[in-house]
Design a protein around this motif. Structure first.
Motif: not given
Length: 230
Positions: A128-149
């Protein structure tokens, strides 16, 4: 590349607008929300599109037809009842999978984003390859994080993690059919499969900073209308 648009949900958060109209057909800036997706896919050269339908699905099939008016070919995958994301994909695998396990593009039908779809990696490593975005007000805790450069635009193929500074999954992803090889038919969510792929080191992602909105409520539909007409 093939694409799948998720359009089988009940649209409960959008009621009463969805009592008689399926959410993908709700108009925004003069056209149904799902048509915005179709046009953006066509602009990116992605013309083989699968759309799953359930709630008021006959309205969607009648409105879109075979897709030829947008220069695409649409296949509808019907669900007697909404099967959730992974369940809907498993139901559509006969149209999505091939012998080479090539990834397909998955688009949540209830988001809008100006992400340049033509710039998605054609063959990312892993499931899988996912596009992530800044957390909106309705999902402040987020889902996944990125590691690496990352590159100068905070994009590029980076490993995903379940800890650290979490971002929100945009609903735009590339998925390999083999991600679903152990799944059986029936209702099932996508998130556990993504978490398993991340834990195996078989998922990548990127952080997109352009415009994105989860069009899940009448208020956010109105917000998108205002943005597109501004």
């Amino acid at each position: 590349m093939r694409a799948m648009i998720l359009a089988a949900g009940l649209g409960t958060r959008m009621r009463p607008l969805t009592d008689c109209c399926p959410k993908p057909l709700l108009p925004v800036a003069g056209k149904p929300l799902v048509v915005h997706h179709i046009e953006r896919l066509a602009e990116a050269g992605i013309t083989d599109i699968i759309i799953n339908v359930s709630h008021l699905g006959e309205q969607i099939t009648a409105a879109l037809g075979d897709g030829s008016r947008w220069g695409v070919a649409i296949t509808f995958c019907r669900e007697a009842e909404p099967l959730e994301t992974a369940g809907g994909i498993v139901n559509a695998l006969p149209w999505l999978a091939d012998d080479d396990d090539r990834p397909f593009l998955l688009l949540n039908g209830d988001i809008w984003c100006d992400y340049p779809l033509a710039e998605l990696p054609q063959s990312p490593d892993g499931y899988a390859h996912l596009v992530l975005v800044d957390n909106p007000d309705h999902n402040p805790s987020g889902d996944f994080s990125l590691v690496g450069a990352l590159d100068g635009n905070n994009r590029g193929l980076s490993a995903l993690s379940l800890s650290g500074e979490l971002l929100t999954f945009s609903g735009i992803s590339l998925l390999r059919p083999s991600l679903f090889s152990a799944c059986v038919a029936g209702k099932q969510p996508l998130a556990p499969l993504l978490r398993s792929a991340i834990e195996q080191g078989q998922a990548s992602g990127e952080h997109y900073r352009g415009y994105w909105i989860d069009v899940g409520t009448p208020a956010r539909l109105a917000e998108l209308e205002q943005y597109l007409n501004s």
